[in-house]
Each structure stands twice: as C-alpha cells, then as structure tokens.
Write a protein that holds these residues in place. Structure first.
Motif, PDB file in Angstrom:
ATOM      1  N   CYS A 227       0.798  -1.324   0.053  1.00 57.09           N
ATOM      2  CA  CYS A 227       0.106  -0.041  -0.111  1.00 57.09           C
ATOM      3  C   CYS A 227       0.884   1.232  -0.068  1.00 57.09           C
ATOM      4  N   SER A 228       1.738   1.191   0.892  1.00 62.02           N
ATOM      5  CA  SER A 228       2.536   2.590   0.855  1.00 62.02           C
ATOM      6  C   SER A 228       3.650   2.633  -0.092  1.00 62.02           C
ATOM      7  N   GLY A 229       4.239   1.466  -0.678  1.00 63.43           N
ATOM      8  CA  GLY A 229       4.963   1.498  -1.813  1.00 63.43           C
ATOM      9  C   GLY A 229       4.257   2.247  -3.043  1.00 63.43           C
ATOM     10  N   PHE A 230       3.047   2.109  -3.265  1.00 60.26           N
ATOM     11  CA  PHE A 230       2.103   2.336  -4.342  1.00 60.26           C
ATOM     12  C   PHE A 230       1.923   3.851  -4.160  1.00 60.26           C
ATOM     13  N   PRO A 243       7.446   9.455   2.882  1.00 61.93           N
ATOM     14  CA  PRO A 243       8.324   8.332   3.495  1.00 61.93           C
ATOM     15  C   PRO A 243       7.888   6.958   2.914  1.00 61.93           C
ATOM     16  N   ARG A 244       8.513   5.946   3.356  1.00 64.47           N
ATOM     17  CA  ARG A 244       8.313   4.578   2.985  1.00 64.47           C
ATOM     18  C   ARG A 244       7.106   3.855   3.298  1.00 64.47           C
ATOM     19  N   SER A 275      -2.305   1.412   9.356  1.00 66.79           N
ATOM     20  CA  SER A 275      -1.489   0.253   8.746  1.00 66.79           C
ATOM     21  C   SER A 275      -1.613   0.066   7.273  1.00 66.79           C
ATOM     22  N   HIS A 276      -2.725   0.918   6.655  1.00 66.88           N
ATOM     23  CA  HIS A 276      -2.940   0.858   5.462  1.00 66.88           C
ATOM     24  C   HIS A 276      -3.307   2.283   4.875  1.00 66.88           C
ATOM     25  N   VAL A 277      -2.921   2.653   3.396  1.00 67.82           N
ATOM     26  CA  VAL A 277      -2.915   3.907   3.113  1.00 67.82           C
ATOM     27  C   VAL A 277      -3.475   3.799   1.555  1.00 67.82           C
TER      28      VAL A 277
END
Length: 316
Positions: A227-230, A243-244, A275-277
């Motif tokens: 999710c955060s990589g996306f 941020p990562r 924990s999810h974005v």
C-alpha cells in the motif's frame, strides 16, 4: 661463545585495492574492526558482514546512529545518502566502489562528528543538527511540508525548501543561504501552498494507470506494490517525496479534517495505528494497493473500510 639472536621475519601480502580495514579510534576497539571488499556493491535489503562493517564505519563518523545489525535497511540507506551528499558522490543510497572507497579511506571527511550547524551556515541536502530542526519547524508552520522534525535535511525537506523559494521568487536550488534565511524570517506570505488541479489530476491519473498491478509485500515497483509503496511511487512520479511506510506517511503529512482529491487516506487494518493507505479520489472512493486485489478502487463507506478509517493527510 654467545650466539647471535635469531631474527623473526613476518611477511604479509595486503591487497589494498581489495580489502580495507576500518580505522579504529575513539570508542572503538580492535575487536570491532572488520574487513570489507571496497569493490563490491551494497544496497537496500542486503544482510551480511559487509553491511555490518559499513554500519560500523558510518557510526564511527556519526552518520549512522542505530543498532549495528548487518541489515541494509532504511536507516543505513539514509546514512549512506548523507555521507554521499557530504563527499560529492552520487546520492543514490547505494554503497558501491566509489562510496566504499571514499568511506574507508584515510582522507574521508569527519565533519559529521560535530553535527550541529549554526543559523548563519548555508543549509543543504545531507546536513543535520538543530539548525535543520529549526528550518523544518519553520517550513511546516508556513505550510510547506518538510516532514518530521528530525534534524535531517533529506529529500522531503529539500522539496519543501524548493517550494518555499519558488513561492518567494528566489532561486529554487534547495540551499538555505542568506536570501532564503531572510525570507523565512519575514516571508512575503504565510499562506499554505495551494494544490493545483493539474498536479492533483496528474497524481490521480498516474494512480489509475496502475490499476491491476499485483500486490507484493514490500513492493515498490510496477512489478508489484504494497500500500505505501504504491502511494510513494505515484507521488514520486509527480515530484513529491513520501516516507516509505504507512505509519511514516501518516506522521509526515499535514492533517486535514476531511480529504480532498489527491490526499492520502489511512486505515487501521492490523492494530489501532495506521497500517493501510490509499489516495483519495473524491465521492468517498480511494485507490490503493489491496492485498487481495492489487491496485484497485475501493469505497470508503463499505462495511470493511468505514469502521477502520483513521483520517487523511495532505502532501500537495
């Protein structure tokens, strides 16, 4: 008759171009020294004795302040990038021959042993200290997102400085010199930089273009995202550094009471914290890298997401 003492001759062959022993001094002991091949390439995700030696040397120069565990993670990469910036090397976070050779050479700069820089010193990418903290606080208060006030002049702070300079009619070089310091002390305007429709639309368009890319834990490329990589990837494509992790993105953004298009929306799917974005699209929809569907559009009001919603943050 007294016999002459025998001479003990010890021969050794040192391949200096291949192995370098980190200098030992200060709080280090001889037991801490470790050999490292300076012709290798060390990068994020690796874990071995060479990474441990790298961390040890970076810590000796006061760039790395975490546990020496031999794992090339975010903090090691950040330390490498700071060292590279201070030594006129390509700032890519990869410890290749040029970086390792410079790091383990006798001529390496030790400026970082004294971290704090004065307010009259030009501040630039890679600097650390109280002056950088003051800069980050000022930028955040003026509405230019400089990230967490941690005293590290990284890419997020750099982007904030450039945005501020552009708004003030200054050369947008990311260096805080006399003109930029004067503008920070008495800015022409203290209003928060406004989102532009073109920027928001570009973010949303880039995000939608990735629909169908599979979910990969730890993924940060078009081969697979978490999710955060996306979100990090999409925003980076539009010149915005995130941020990562989801938690770090939550802590770094500007809090907004309700999301607008292009804002990040956060959910507690594991524990109580973020924990999810995903990226808000409007009309209670957001696009995210879902563990079950890959990059997809979801409804914030459905039975799963609605009770887990935490809030929104703006990076635009």
């Amino acid at each position: 008759m007294k016999l002459p003492a025998k001479k003990l001759v010890i021969s050794s062959i040192v391949a200096a171009s291949f192995v370098v022993l980190p200098q030992i001094g200060g709080h280090h002991s001889s037991a801490k020294a470790a050999a490292i091949n300076t012709n290798q390439v060390l990068h994020y995700g690796e874990s071995d004795s060479s990474v441990k030696a790298l961390q040890d040397k970076l810590q000796d120069l006061n760039y790395y302040k975490s546990t020496i565990d031999g794992i090339y993670g975010n903090q090691t990469r950040s330390a490498v990038r700071s060292f590279q910036g201070d030594n006129n090397l390509a700032v890519d976070g990869i410890a290749g021959p040029n970086t390792l050779g410079k790091l383990f050479s006798a001529k390496v700069s030790t400026q970082k042993v004294s971290n704090d820089v004065t307010l009259t010193t030009n501040l630039k990418y890679g600097d650390r200290g109280q002056a950088v903290k003051d800069l980050q606080s000022t930028l955040n208060n003026l509405g230019y997102h400089a990230g967490t006030v941690d005293g590290i002049f990284g890419s997020t702070t750099l982007n904030a400085v450039k945005s501020f300079q552009k708004a003030q009619g200054l050369q947008s070089d990311g260096i805080v010199g006399p003109n930029t310091r004067a503008a920070l002390a008495a800015p022409k305007t203290t209003s928060t930089p406004k989102k532009t429709n073109s920027n928001v639309n570009a973010i949303i368009a880039d995000a939608k273009a990735l629909i169908g890319v599979p979910y990969v834990y730890g993924g940060t490329t078009t081969k697979g995202f978490d999710c955060s990589g996306f979100t990090q990837y999409v925003f980076a494509e539009n010149g915005i550094s995130l941020p990562r992790t989801a938690a770090a993105q939550w802590n770094g953004g500007t809090k907004v009471n309700s999301p607008s298009k292009g804002d990040l929306v956060f959910f507690a799917t594991v524990n109580n914290g973020p924990s999810h974005v995903g990226i808000y699209l409007g009309n209670n929809q957001f696009i995210n890298a879902s563990s079950s569907h890959g990059v997809t559009i979801s409804d914030m009001n459905n039975s799963y997401w609605k009770p887990r919603y935490l809030g929104a943050r703006s990076y635009n």
